[in-house]
Design a protein around this motif. Structure first.
Motif, PDB file in Angstrom:
ATOM      1  N   LEU A  26       0.876  -0.710  -0.188  1.00 14.79           N
ATOM      2  CA  LEU A  26       0.238   0.229  -0.089  1.00 14.79           C
ATOM      3  C   LEU A  26       1.276   0.869  -0.163  1.00 14.79           C
ATOM      4  N   GLY A  27       1.643   0.907   1.008  1.00 11.71           N
ATOM      5  CA  GLY A  27       2.582   2.248   1.204  1.00 11.71           C
ATOM      6  C   GLY A  27       3.949   2.559  -0.845  1.00 11.71           C
ATOM      7  N   VAL A  28       4.197   1.454  -1.121  1.00  8.29           N
ATOM      8  CA  VAL A  28       4.978   1.985  -2.125  1.00  8.29           C
ATOM      9  C   VAL A  28       3.864   2.578  -3.628  1.00  8.29           C
ATOM     10  N   THR A  29       2.720   2.117  -3.401  1.00  5.02           N
ATOM     11  CA  THR A  29       1.256   1.684  -4.583  1.00  5.02           C
ATOM     12  C   THR A  29       1.040   3.474  -4.345  1.00  5.02           C
ATOM     13  N   LEU A  30       0.869   4.111  -3.148  1.00  2.00           N
ATOM     14  CA  LEU A  30      -0.105   5.624  -2.885  1.00  2.00           C
ATOM     15  C   LEU A  30       1.715   6.087  -2.057  1.00  2.00           C
ATOM     16  N   LEU A  32       3.727   6.885  -0.373  1.00  2.00           N
ATOM     17  CA  LEU A  32       3.440   7.202   1.055  1.00  2.00           C
ATOM     18  C   LEU A  32       4.825   6.762   2.144  1.00  2.00           C
ATOM     19  N   PRO A  33       4.841   8.201   2.761  1.00  2.00           N
ATOM     20  CA  PRO A  33       6.670   8.364   3.267  1.00  2.00           C
ATOM     21  C   PRO A  33       6.981   7.087   4.363  1.00  2.00           C
ATOM     22  N   TYR A  34       6.817   6.555   4.141  1.00  2.00           N
ATOM     23  CA  TYR A  34       6.920   5.271   4.713  1.00  2.00           C
ATOM     24  C   TYR A  34       7.525   4.100   4.817  1.00  2.00           C
ATOM     25  N   ILE A  35       7.913   4.111   3.533  1.00  2.00           N
ATOM     26  CA  ILE A  35       7.949   3.180   2.060  1.00  2.00           C
ATOM     27  C   ILE A  35       9.280   2.748   2.261  1.00  2.00           C
ATOM     28  N   ARG A  36      10.521   3.899   3.096  1.00  2.00           N
ATOM     29  CA  ARG A  36      11.847   3.538   3.133  1.00  2.00           C
ATOM     30  C   ARG A  36      11.876   3.171   4.576  1.00  2.00           C
ATOM     31  N   ALA A  37      10.849   3.509   5.481  1.00  2.00           N
ATOM     32  CA  ALA A  37      11.686   3.576   7.141  1.00  2.00           C
ATOM     33  C   ALA A  37      11.277   1.789   7.198  1.00  2.00           C
ATOM     34  N   LEU A  38      10.122   1.242   6.538  1.00  2.00           N
ATOM     35  CA  LEU A  38       9.169   0.007   7.455  1.00  2.00           C
ATOM     36  C   LEU A  38      10.342  -0.956   6.535  1.00  2.00           C
ATOM     37  N   PRO A  39      10.953  -1.113   5.756  1.00  2.00           N
ATOM     38  CA  PRO A  39      11.891  -2.195   4.949  1.00  2.00           C
ATOM     39  C   PRO A  39      13.639  -1.799   5.940  1.00  2.00           C
ATOM     40  N   HIS A  40      13.817  -1.099   6.890  1.00  2.00           N
ATOM     41  CA  HIS A  40      15.041  -0.953   7.481  1.00  2.00           C
ATOM     42  C   HIS A  40      14.409  -1.689   9.072  1.00  2.00           C
ATOM     43  N   ALA A  41      13.091  -1.244   9.317  1.00  2.00           N
ATOM     44  CA  ALA A  41      13.235  -1.325  10.519  1.00  2.00           C
ATOM     45  C   ALA A  41      12.580  -3.015  10.316  1.00  2.00           C
ATOM     46  N   TYR A  42      12.389  -3.809   9.725  1.00  2.00           N
ATOM     47  CA  TYR A  42      11.247  -4.978   9.368  1.00  2.00           C
ATOM     48  C   TYR A  42      12.861  -5.690   9.264  1.00  2.00           C
ATOM     49  N   HIS A  43      14.285  -5.369   8.737  1.00  2.00           N
ATOM     50  CA  HIS A  43      15.153  -6.350   8.861  1.00  2.00           C
ATOM     51  C   HIS A  43      15.966  -6.203   9.707  1.00  2.00           C
ATOM     52  N   THR A 107       8.741 -10.540  -4.968  1.00  2.00           N
ATOM     53  CA  THR A 107       7.862  -9.584  -4.294  1.00  2.00           C
ATOM     54  C   THR A 107       8.406  -9.040  -3.171  1.00  2.00           C
ATOM     55  N   LEU A 108       9.234  -9.750  -1.994  1.00  2.00           N
ATOM     56  CA  LEU A 108       9.978  -8.466  -1.322  1.00  2.00           C
ATOM     57  C   LEU A 108      10.898  -7.781  -1.952  1.00  2.00           C
ATOM     58  N   ALA A 109      11.765  -8.139  -3.026  1.00  2.00           N
ATOM     59  CA  ALA A 109      12.878  -7.205  -3.747  1.00  2.00           C
ATOM     60  C   ALA A 109      11.958  -6.134  -3.958  1.00  2.00           C
ATOM     61  N   ARG A 110      10.632  -6.686  -4.941  1.00  2.00           N
ATOM     62  CA  ARG A 110       9.791  -5.144  -5.601  1.00  2.00           C
ATOM     63  C   ARG A 110       9.395  -3.990  -4.439  1.00  2.00           C
ATOM     64  N   LEU A 111       8.672  -5.265  -3.187  1.00  2.00           N
ATOM     65  CA  LEU A 111       8.494  -3.885  -1.994  1.00  2.00           C
ATOM     66  C   LEU A 111      10.184  -3.179  -1.573  1.00  2.00           C
ATOM     67  N   GLN A 112      11.014  -3.538  -1.940  1.00  2.00           N
ATOM     68  CA  GLN A 112      12.245  -3.216  -1.092  1.00  2.00           C
ATOM     69  C   GLN A 112      12.542  -1.373  -2.288  1.00  2.00           C
ATOM     70  N   ARG A 113      12.047  -1.392  -3.280  1.00  2.00           N
ATOM     71  CA  ARG A 113      12.048  -0.591  -4.634  1.00  2.00           C
ATOM     72  C   ARG A 113      13.053  -0.998  -5.000  1.00  2.00           C
ATOM     73  N   THR A 114      13.640  -2.332  -5.419  1.00  2.00           N
ATOM     74  CA  THR A 114      15.448  -2.974  -5.762  1.00  2.00           C
ATOM     75  C   THR A 114      14.564  -2.321  -7.462  1.00  2.00           C
ATOM     76  N   ILE A 115      15.741  -1.990  -8.176  1.00  2.00           N
ATOM     77  CA  ILE A 115      16.024  -1.662  -9.485  1.00  2.00           C
ATOM     78  C   ILE A 115      16.360  -2.475  -9.893  1.00  2.00           C
ATOM     79  N   PHE A 116      15.757  -4.096 -10.757  1.00  2.00           N
ATOM     80  CA  PHE A 116      16.372  -4.928 -11.769  1.00  2.00           C
ATOM     81  C   PHE A 116      16.680  -4.879 -13.041  1.00  2.00           C
TER      82      PHE A 116
END
Length: 256
Positions: A26-30, A32-43, A107-116
């Motif tokens: 949802l954050g990546v689609t919209l 939203l500001p947390y799209i960088r912080a959430l993967p950091h906290a998750y990892h 899927t996890l890679a795409r949600l972290q906005r990976t460049i392929f």
């Protein structure tokens, strides 16, 4: 006991991950500001869960609040590097295009906005470089595993320069980073034990993950070297490779 420990860790990992996937989507689609912080906290949580103890040496790039992004040039030992780097600071990765097709992990890679990147097609290098440059101008921190593949963690392979064109013209931070897997259960790790955690060659990912979880807690040293002046991409690759190799050698020898 190792099998039970690994099973519990895997169950918690899957539960937390499946809960957070729609939140990050949802954050990546919209945007939203947390799209960088959430993967950091998750990892950070995943590193704790897996028993990955990270010691950081040197200064992380400071990109918060500014438009200048950072390109980190790193050696690559395996899938654990994703957890390790993401636990250290908010960032995204540059990965081979095959990762995008992997079930679950893609899927996890795409949600972290990976460049392929399609490495086999030189014709796409220019377009990829433009994409990297734009992300860096937006203030992102990107990790480029400059060897182009992973190794057994006992040495650093030659760095490739093809994607470093983004660093030649953009006003960004370019910083080499060394990683070294140094200990298991708090005891210094020998060359023979490093393949328990290093994922390379034709190893299957899921069985390797399972064996790594059973092997036990891992000690890792991450060293941020001083930022480099952007220059000719081939010279940049050679200098970064030398610094990263020296940092890995120091860490593996217990000199950090």
């Amino acid at each position: 006991m190792p099998t039970l420990r690994a099973a519990v860790i895997l169950a918690v990992f899957l539960t937390v991950t499946l809960i957070l996937i729609p939140v990050q989507w949802l954050g990546v689609t919209l945007r939203l500001p947390y799209i960088r912080a959430l993967p950091h906290a998750y990892h950070r949580f995943v590193a704790w869960l897996f028993g990955i103890h990270i010691r950081v040496i040197g200064a992380r790039p400071k990109v918060e609040g500014g438009a200048k992004g950072a390109l980190l040039l790193a050696n690559h030992t395996g899938w654990m590097d994703i957890v390790i780097f993401s636990a250290v600071m908010p960032l995204s990765f540059i990965a081979k295009s095959e990762v995008n097709t992997w079930p679950f992990f893609g899927t996890l890679a795409r949600l972290q906005r990976t460049i392929f990147v399609t490495r086999a097609r030189r014709s796409e290098t220019g377009a990829t470089t433009d994409q990297l440059r734009e992300r860096l101008r937006q203030g992102d921190t990107l990790v480029l595993f400059a060897e182009g593949t992973s190794s057994d963690g006992n040495d650093v392979l030659p760095f490739k320069s093809a994607l470093l064109g983004a660093a030649e013209t953009a006003e960004i931070i370019v910083q080499p980073v060394s990683t070294a897997y140094t200990g298991i259960h708090g005891i210094p790790m020998g060359r023979e034990n490093r393949p328990l955690f290093a994922w390379y060659g034709d190893m299957e990912l899921v069985p390797h993950l399972w064996e790594a979880l059973k092997a036990g807690p891992l000690d890792v040293v991450v060293e941020f070297h001083p930022p480099m002046d952007t220059a000719d991409r081939k010279e940049l690759a050679k200098t970064a490779e030398r610094l990263v190799r020296a940092g890995q050698v120091r860490a593996l020898a217990g000199q950090t």
